[in-house]
Design an enzyme around this catalytic site. Structure first.
Site, PDB file in Angstrom:
ATOM      1  CG  HIS A  48      29.962  35.587  47.812  1.00 26.81           C
ATOM      2  ND1 HIS A  48      30.446  35.777  49.087  1.00 26.81           N
ATOM      3  CD2 HIS A  48      28.628  35.803  47.901  1.00 26.81           C
ATOM      4  CE1 HIS A  48      29.449  36.096  49.888  1.00 26.81           C
ATOM      5  NE2 HIS A  48      28.331  36.110  49.200  1.00 26.81           N
TER       6      HIS A  48
ATOM      7  CD  GLN B 184      28.365  31.899  41.480  1.00 23.23           C
ATOM      8  OE1 GLN B 184      28.631  31.068  42.336  1.00 23.23           O
ATOM      9  NE2 GLN B 184      28.878  33.118  41.494  1.00 23.23           N
TER      10      GLN B 184
ATOM     11  CD  GLU C 279      28.166  67.378  59.352  1.00 19.73           C
ATOM     12  OE1 GLU C 279      27.054  67.929  59.478  1.00 19.73           O
ATOM     13  OE2 GLU C 279      29.068  67.439  60.207  1.00 19.73           O
TER      14      GLU C 279
HETATM   15  N1  LIG Z   1      28.190  43.074  43.174  1.00 20.91           N
HETATM   16  C1  LIG Z   1      29.443  43.211  43.583  1.00 20.91           C
HETATM   17  O1  LIG Z   1      30.062  44.250  43.406  1.00 20.91           O
HETATM   18  C2  LIG Z   1      30.165  42.060  44.260  1.00 20.91           C
HETATM   19  C3  LIG Z   1      31.195  42.329  45.175  1.00 20.91           C
HETATM   20  C4  LIG Z   1      31.967  41.276  45.643  1.00 20.91           C
HETATM   21  C5  LIG Z   1      31.657  39.973  45.250  1.00 20.91           C
HETATM   22  N2  LIG Z   1      30.609  39.730  44.406  1.00 20.91           N
HETATM   23  C6  LIG Z   1      30.337  38.356  43.977  1.00 20.91           C
HETATM   24  O2  LIG Z   1      30.604  38.279  42.582  1.00 20.91           O
HETATM   25  C7  LIG Z   1      29.711  37.348  41.952  1.00 20.91           C
HETATM   26  C8  LIG Z   1      28.943  38.092  40.875  1.00 20.91           C
HETATM   27  O3  LIG Z   1      28.133  39.074  41.505  1.00 20.91           O
HETATM   28  P1  LIG Z   1      27.468  40.272  40.706  1.00 20.91           P
HETATM   29  O4  LIG Z   1      26.851  41.174  41.726  1.00 20.91           O
HETATM   30  O5  LIG Z   1      28.399  40.801  39.710  1.00 20.91           O
HETATM   31  O6  LIG Z   1      26.288  39.469  40.005  1.00 20.91           O
HETATM   32  P2  LIG Z   1      25.110  40.036  39.175  1.00 20.91           P
HETATM   33  O7  LIG Z   1      25.375  41.427  38.735  1.00 20.91           O
HETATM   34  O8  LIG Z   1      23.830  39.762  39.856  1.00 20.91           O
HETATM   35  O9  LIG Z   1      25.283  39.023  37.941  1.00 20.91           O
HETATM   36  C9  LIG Z   1      24.538  39.107  36.908  1.00 20.91           C
HETATM   37  C10 LIG Z   1      25.156  38.222  35.814  1.00 20.91           C
HETATM   38  O10 LIG Z   1      24.721  36.879  35.993  1.00 20.91           O
HETATM   39  C11 LIG Z   1      24.000  36.497  34.812  1.00 20.91           C
HETATM   40  N3  LIG Z   1      22.950  35.539  35.168  1.00 20.91           N
HETATM   41  C12 LIG Z   1      22.124  35.588  36.251  1.00 20.91           C
HETATM   42  N4  LIG Z   1      21.318  34.514  36.256  1.00 20.91           N
HETATM   43  C13 LIG Z   1      21.649  33.762  35.167  1.00 20.91           C
HETATM   44  C14 LIG Z   1      21.199  32.520  34.656  1.00 20.91           C
HETATM   45  N5  LIG Z   1      20.228  31.834  35.260  1.00 20.91           N
HETATM   46  N6  LIG Z   1      21.773  32.057  33.531  1.00 20.91           N
HETATM   47  C15 LIG Z   1      22.754  32.747  32.906  1.00 20.91           C
HETATM   48  N7  LIG Z   1      23.227  33.938  33.353  1.00 20.91           N
HETATM   49  C16 LIG Z   1      22.683  34.428  34.476  1.00 20.91           C
HETATM   50  C17 LIG Z   1      23.459  37.818  34.278  1.00 20.91           C
HETATM   51  O11 LIG Z   1      23.074  37.721  32.956  1.00 20.91           O
HETATM   52  P3  LIG Z   1      21.740  38.515  32.475  1.00 20.91           P
HETATM   53  O12 LIG Z   1      22.039  39.962  32.654  1.00 20.91           O
HETATM   54  O13 LIG Z   1      21.595  38.072  31.088  1.00 20.91           O
HETATM   55  O14 LIG Z   1      20.637  38.085  33.402  1.00 20.91           O
HETATM   56  C18 LIG Z   1      24.690  38.711  34.493  1.00 20.91           C
HETATM   57  O15 LIG Z   1      25.667  38.464  33.527  1.00 20.91           O
HETATM   58  C19 LIG Z   1      28.812  36.834  43.080  1.00 20.91           C
HETATM   59  O16 LIG Z   1      29.373  35.658  43.566  1.00 20.91           O
HETATM   60  C20 LIG Z   1      28.883  37.928  44.121  1.00 20.91           C
HETATM   61  O17 LIG Z   1      28.597  37.456  45.416  1.00 20.91           O
HETATM   62  C21 LIG Z   1      29.861  40.744  43.902  1.00 20.91           C
END
Ligand SMILES: NC(=O)c1ccc[n+]([C@@H]2O[C@H](COP(=O)([O-])OP(=O)(O)OC[C@H]3O[C@@H](n4cnc5c(N)ncnc54)[C@H](OP(=O)(O)O)[C@@H]3O)[C@@H](O)[C@H]2O)c1
Length: 347
Positions: free
Chosen positions: A123, A102, A247
């Site tokens: 987030h 981001q 468990e």
């Molecule tokens: N993980 C969860 O289940 C979860 C739960 C609640 C809230 N959140 C929040 O939701 C948001 C997303 O989290 P997430 O876990 O889904 O993220 P994530 O899986 O780490 O996100 C990856 C995404 O971001 C892109 N990306 C990363 N660096 C980039 C860059 N420099 N330029 C362009 N694209 C880039 C990736 O593209 P590439 O694959 O091409 O790198 C991919 O589309 C965050 O704010 C997180 O705190 C996440």
């Protein structure tokens, strides 16, 4: 509506109070651009699409993630675009890149945040730590948050099963006067169970604490400690793993989820009951100072800084893999892999 949780009254929104039809009505003229297709992106985008909203996905091309979006049914040039094009087309920009990603994309997103649009987060990180991230939205847009309390994978899985993951919601800035309706409609649209109110600061501090604490960090620490003590006293890996992890995940936690811990204590053997009642407080007292240290590290911004520094590095994924390998190769999780294979449903 207001609901009492113990003696504390909170603002919550249920699906009965704000049905899907109302959410569709509120968002009928919006183009929801889900930026990023990592873990949350697919869950939220697919749920919104299946709930009948106008959704497009923004994802950088030439990465495996783009192919995943195509495989999930998003059509290049119709519903799947490069990030900047999606920012331009969307009226609601769901900023679901990794928190480090981001920071990198912010200048592009900001350029397309024209008056009246909404910037949506899952987030509170980017905005709360704005001095570190540089994410300072313009004043004439809504800045809102829906944070599902669980993985994007569960958000989708539970939606498909007709269930719903609970989410928090928050308004950082109401630039249009429509922020409340927009955020609640989006919360319902992504498939939340019920929504509870928070603010960006409280969301990020509780979330950073929870994931470092009982949800992920502390639980692995406690598993490892018990497993090591059992092994040091001559118990086999099978016995130690079953008594420590299997468990809990297979039998007890689903029951605790359904009925609460007092029910669990009431419905185990009287031997287990006596022991659990005697020992839960010493464990609380032993770990509380660590939780206090953790919360302080979150509050002072140290945890945010550490995340930004490490997650922004080029070799982040390589180093991550080495750390995950250490866990995977540990005897406890090696034992876990064998135990999982032996589950009747996997045979
Ligand atoms: N993980 C969860 O289940 C979860 C739960 C609640 C809230 N959140 C929040 O939701 C948001 C997303 O989290 P997430 O876990 O889904 O993220 P994530 O899986 O780490 O996100 C990856 C995404 O971001 C892109 N990306 C990363 N660096 C980039 C860059 N420099 N330029 C362009 N694209 C880039 C990736 O593209 P590439 O694959 O091409 O790198 C991919 O589309 C965050 O704010 C997180 O705190 C996440």
């Amino acid at each position: 509506m207001k609901l009492k949780f113990g003696s504390t009254e909170e603002n919550v929104v249920t699906r009965e109070e704000f049905p899907l039809e109302k959410a569709r009505e509120v968002l009928k003229d919006e183009v929801i651009a889900v930026l990023g297709y990592g873990v949350q992106g697919p869950g939220q985008a697919l749920n919104l699409k299946d709930n009948g909203f106008n959704v497009i996905v923004g994802q950088r091309k030439g990465s495996k993630t783009w192919d995943k979006a195509v495989a999930d049914g998003w059509v290049p040039g119709e519903t799947l675009f490069e990030l900047e094009e999606a920012c331009e087309k969307g009226t609601i920009l769901q900023f679901l890149l990794s928190d480090a990603g981001q920071i990198a994309l912010w200048p592009t997103v900001k350029k397309h945040l024209t008056p009246g649009k909404a910037l949506y987060f899952s987030h509170g990180f980017g905005v709360t730590y704005k001095e570190k991230t540089g994410i300072i939205p313009p004043a004439d847009v809504d800045v809102i948050l829906v944070a599902p309390k669980g993985s994007g994978t569960s958000l989708r899985r539970m939606f498909v099963e007709g269930r719903g993951l609970n989410s928090s919601y928050a308004i950082y800035q109401d630039g249009t006067g429509k922020a409340k309706d927009r955020v609640v409609a989006l919360g319902i649209g992504v498939g939340s169970g019920y929504l509870f109110e928070t603010d960006f600061y409280r969301e990020v501090t509780s979330d950073l604490t929870g994931e470092r604490g009982t949800l992920m960090g502390a639980i692995q620490g406690i598993f490892a400690a018990q497993y090591e003590v059992l092994r040091a006293n001559g118990h086999t890996p099978s016995e130690a793993f079953n008594e420590t992890v299997e468990e809990l995940t297979q039998s007890l936690m689903p029951l605790v989820a359904e009925n609460g811990m007092d029910w669990m204590y009431a419905n185990c053997s009287t031997t287990a009951q006596r022991g659990a009642l005697d020992w839960w407080k010493p464990f609380r007292d032993a770990t509380k100072p660590v939780f206090e240290e953790l919360y302080n590290s979150v509050k002072t911004g140290q945890e945010a800084q550490k995340s930004i520094d490490s997650n922004s590095k080029e070799d982040y994924r390589v180093k991550l893999e080495a750390e995950l390998k250490e866990l995977r190769d540990s005897e406890m999780w090696q034992a876990g892999a064998v135990v999982r294979q032996l589950r009747p449903e996997n045979n």
